[in-house]
Design a protein around this motif. Structure first.
Motif, PDB file in Angstrom:
ATOM      1  N   ASP A 123       0.774  -1.252   0.000  1.00 18.45           N
ATOM      2  CA  ASP A 123       0.000   0.000   0.000  1.00 18.45           C
ATOM      3  C   ASP A 123       0.808   1.306   0.000  1.00 18.45           C
ATOM      4  OD1 ASP A 123       0.281  -1.209   2.571  1.00 18.45           O
ATOM      5  OD2 ASP A 123      -1.042   0.280   3.442  1.00 18.45           O
ATOM      6  N   ASP A 131      -3.119  -2.986  -0.828  1.00 18.50           N
ATOM      7  CA  ASP A 131      -2.029  -3.832  -0.336  1.00 18.50           C
ATOM      8  C   ASP A 131      -1.596  -4.869  -1.369  1.00 18.50           C
ATOM      9  OD1 ASP A 131      -3.067  -2.441   1.878  1.00 18.50           O
ATOM     10  OD2 ASP A 131      -2.299  -3.962   3.253  1.00 18.50           O
ATOM     11  N   SER A 166       1.675  -7.218   6.472  1.00 20.87           N
ATOM     12  CA  SER A 166       0.430  -6.642   6.999  1.00 20.87           C
ATOM     13  C   SER A 166      -0.670  -6.615   5.955  1.00 20.87           C
ATOM     14  CB  SER A 166       0.698  -5.216   7.497  1.00 20.87           C
ATOM     15  OG  SER A 166       1.053  -4.368   6.423  1.00 20.87           O
ATOM     16  N   LYS A 196      -6.104  -9.614  10.806  1.00 15.50           N
ATOM     17  CA  LYS A 196      -6.206  -8.174  10.591  1.00 15.50           C
ATOM     18  C   LYS A 196      -7.584  -7.859  10.020  1.00 15.50           C
ATOM     19  CE  LYS A 196      -4.103  -4.256   8.248  1.00 15.50           C
ATOM     20  NZ  LYS A 196      -2.912  -3.739   7.553  1.00 15.50           N
ATOM     21  N   PHE A 205      -3.515   6.489  10.278  1.00 15.33           N
ATOM     22  CA  PHE A 205      -2.306   5.884   9.686  1.00 15.33           C
ATOM     23  C   PHE A 205      -2.256   6.161   8.185  1.00 15.33           C
ATOM     24  CE2 PHE A 205      -0.420   2.409   7.287  1.00 15.33           C
ATOM     25  CZ  PHE A 205       0.736   2.095   7.957  1.00 15.33           C
ATOM     26  N   ARG A 206      -3.402   6.054   7.531  1.00 18.67           N
ATOM     27  CA  ARG A 206      -3.418   6.293   6.086  1.00 18.67           C
ATOM     28  C   ARG A 206      -3.135   7.763   5.778  1.00 18.67           C
ATOM     29  NH1 ARG A 206      -8.639   2.340   4.876  1.00 18.67           N
ATOM     30  NH2 ARG A 206      -7.618   0.420   5.602  1.00 18.67           N
ATOM     31  N   LYS A 218     -10.874  -2.316   1.677  1.00 16.59           N
ATOM     32  CA  LYS A 218      -9.945  -3.445   1.781  1.00 16.59           C
ATOM     33  C   LYS A 218     -10.649  -4.728   2.221  1.00 16.59           C
ATOM     34  CE  LYS A 218      -5.759  -0.641   2.455  1.00 16.59           C
ATOM     35  NZ  LYS A 218      -4.453  -0.532   3.154  1.00 16.59           N
ATOM     36  N   GLN A 222      -8.806  -7.838   4.059  1.00 16.43           N
ATOM     37  CA  GLN A 222      -8.880  -7.738   5.514  1.00 16.43           C
ATOM     38  C   GLN A 222     -10.208  -8.339   5.993  1.00 16.43           C
ATOM     39  OE1 GLN A 222      -8.197  -3.558   6.261  1.00 16.43           O
ATOM     40  NE2 GLN A 222      -6.039  -3.715   5.681  1.00 16.43           N
ATOM     41  N   LYS A 249      -5.097  -7.318  14.989  1.00 20.63           N
ATOM     42  CA  LYS A 249      -5.124  -5.893  14.687  1.00 20.63           C
ATOM     43  C   LYS A 249      -6.488  -5.485  14.157  1.00 20.63           C
ATOM     44  CE  LYS A 249      -2.878  -2.572  11.714  1.00 20.63           C
ATOM     45  NZ  LYS A 249      -2.000  -2.362  10.596  1.00 20.63           N
ATOM     46  N   ILE A 274      -3.710   0.539  17.351  1.00 23.24           N
ATOM     47  CA  ILE A 274      -3.499   1.272  16.096  1.00 23.24           C
ATOM     48  C   ILE A 274      -3.778   2.774  16.190  1.00 23.24           C
ATOM     49  CG2 ILE A 274      -3.948  -0.743  14.674  1.00 23.24           C
ATOM     50  CD1 ILE A 274      -6.774   0.637  14.233  1.00 23.24           C
ATOM     51  N   SER A 275      -3.568   3.403  15.035  1.00 19.37           N
ATOM     52  CA  SER A 275      -3.604   4.869  14.959  1.00 19.37           C
ATOM     53  C   SER A 275      -4.922   5.470  15.449  1.00 19.37           C
ATOM     54  CB  SER A 275      -3.319   5.310  13.521  1.00 19.37           C
ATOM     55  OG  SER A 275      -4.281   4.768  12.624  1.00 19.37           O
ATOM     56  N   TYR A 314       1.740   3.519  19.627  1.00 21.12           N
ATOM     57  CA  TYR A 314       2.287   4.870  19.493  1.00 21.12           C
ATOM     58  C   TYR A 314       2.493   5.511  20.865  1.00 21.12           C
ATOM     59  CZ  TYR A 314       0.705   3.790  14.825  1.00 21.12           C
ATOM     60  OH  TYR A 314       0.523   3.152  13.627  1.00 21.12           O
TER      61      TYR A 314
HETATM   62  C1  PBG Z   1      -1.199  -1.372   5.685  1.00 23.52           C
HETATM   63  C2  PBG Z   1      -1.148  -1.078   7.137  1.00 23.52           C
HETATM   64  C3  PBG Z   1      -2.127  -0.370   7.834  1.00 23.52           C
HETATM   65  C4  PBG Z   1      -1.687  -0.261   9.134  1.00 23.52           C
HETATM   66  C5  PBG Z   1      -0.455  -0.917   9.230  1.00 23.52           C
HETATM   67  N1  PBG Z   1      -0.144  -1.429   7.969  1.00 23.52           N
HETATM   68  C6  PBG Z   1      -3.377   0.277   7.364  1.00 23.52           C
HETATM   69  C7  PBG Z   1      -4.250  -0.422   6.430  1.00 23.52           C
HETATM   70  O1  PBG Z   1      -4.333  -1.660   6.393  1.00 23.52           O
HETATM   71  O2  PBG Z   1      -4.900   0.284   5.669  1.00 23.52           O
HETATM   72  C8  PBG Z   1      -2.455   0.453  10.201  1.00 23.52           C
HETATM   73  C9  PBG Z   1      -1.740   0.885  11.413  1.00 23.52           C
HETATM   74  C10 PBG Z   1      -2.471   1.884  12.205  1.00 23.52           C
HETATM   75  O3  PBG Z   1      -3.614   2.267  11.898  1.00 23.52           O
HETATM   76  O4  PBG Z   1      -1.886   2.316  13.208  1.00 23.52           O
HETATM   77  N2  PBG Z   1      -0.585  -2.479   5.203  1.00 23.52           N
END
Ligand code: PBG
Length: 326
Positions: A123, A131, A166, A196, A205-206, A218, A222, A249, A274-275, A314
């Motif tokens: 990605d 991805d 991931s 995931k 994150f994005r 996704k 996912q 995750k 995560i974020s 984080y």
């Molecule tokens: C993508 C990836 C993502 C995260 C880690 N690797 C986002 C997604 O799958 O769109 C998210 C991490 C986060 O939100 O902290 N391969």
């Protein structure tokens, strides 16, 4: 009133509570995600992740030294790929002098003992923000897995201790293990994002990597957040294919899944705080609605109590400081 058992006895004082405490956080529990950008002396705050930054490699190396001095022992690297270098096949991901490969080398040079884990997915390198490779609007599995295996070997060549796929393509753990074996990287580990979920909490994150999908979502790779058995199936298969560490995750909406997987497999289980989970605490704290420090400790403790042996977060630096001062 006559009571045979008085449970409050074990909560009577801080000392007694400490003696019977079941879940204790330590710096060894944490994996620190890092966002790396091109340039020197570059730092920019991620708008939806207040207090978290993208940093150029020179500043990242400084940061890694500080993390090590605080007792933190692993970092998980993400890079922000320049737009001009993005394409459908993630060609830049295989560049031996790409930002990821340079970052691995520089960090291992500066702090050889730091455990360096690397994100393996297309990605950040994909012109579509997916991805995997896109053909006729579909994310195609097997050609993507080929690239992921090459990418993993390239990270191992640069010195990564663990590659962390991931992407959620089928069969990628087996393919990555085989590729590492063929290239004689018998000491490189695989931390698989094995369960995931397709989550709205990845939004910040994005933003950080400018990696939002250009079309669709996704959900064809996912997982559906309504599913539990599927998480166990995915994870057990990844262990069979050679994953050294598995991951759930996101973390907070999936504490039940962390526990189920902990009970199911014999490898260490990690969870990614995560974020979006970071952003929620930051936003509420900014408004004065919750106490940030208490929320950090309660959240991370709940993830560990659920069964996570490792937590990517984080909040790692803040948590270490809070643990020391507690
Ligand atoms: C993508 C990836 C993502 C995260 C880690 N690797 C986002 C997604 O799958 O769109 C998210 C991490 C986060 O939100 O902290 N391969």
């Amino acid at each position: 009133m006559y009571l045979q058992r008085r449970n409050r006895i074990l909560r009577k004082s801080a000392a007694i509570r400490a003696l019977v405490n079941e879940t204790i956080l330590t710096p060894n529990d944490f994996i620190v995600p890092l966002f790396i950008i091109e340039g020197t002396n570059q730092i920019s705050e991620i708008a939806s992740m207040p207090g978290y930054y993208r940093k150029s490699l020179d500043l990242t190396v400084k940061e890694v030294k500080e993390l090590w001095s605080m007792g933190l022992k692993s970092v998980l690297l993400f890079i922000k790929c320049e737009d001009a270098l993005k394409d459908n096949k993630g060609t830049e991901a295989l560049n031996p002098n790409g930002l990821m490969q340079r970052s691995i080398r520089a960090i291992k040079d500066a702090v050889p003992e730091m455990v360096v884990m690397t994100d393996v997915a297309l990605d950040p390198f994909s012109s579509y923000g997916h991805d995997g490779i896109v053909e006729n609007g579909q994310i195609v599995n097997d050609p993507t897995v080929e690239v992921l295996a090459k990418m993993s070997v390239s990270h191992a060549e640069a010195g990564a201790d663990f590659v962390a796929p991931s992407d959620m393509m089928d069969g990628r753990i087996g393919a990555i293990r085989a590729a590492l074996e063929e290239s004689n990287f018998t000491q490189t580990g695989i931390m698989s994002y094995s369960a995931k979920y397709a989550s709205c909490f990845y939004g910040p994150f994005r933003d950080a990597l400018d990696s939002a999908p250009g079309f669709g979502d996704k959900k064809t790779y996912q997982m559906n957040y309504g599913n539990r058995l599927e998480a166990i199936k995915e994870t057990v298969m990844d262990v069979e294919e050679g994953a050294d560490i598995v991951m759930v995750k996101p973390a907070l909406s999936y504490l039940d899944i962390i526990r189920d997987i902990k009970n199911e497999v014999e490898v260490p289980v990690s969870a990614y705080n995560i974020s979006g989970e970071y952003a929620m605490i930051k936003a509420a704290a900014e408004k004065g609605w919750i106490d940030e420090n208490k929320a950090i400790l309660e959240t991370l403790t709940s993830i560990k109590r659920a069964g996570a042996d490792l937590i990517a977060t984080y909040f790692a630096k803040e948590a270490v400081q809070l643990i020391i001062n507690n």
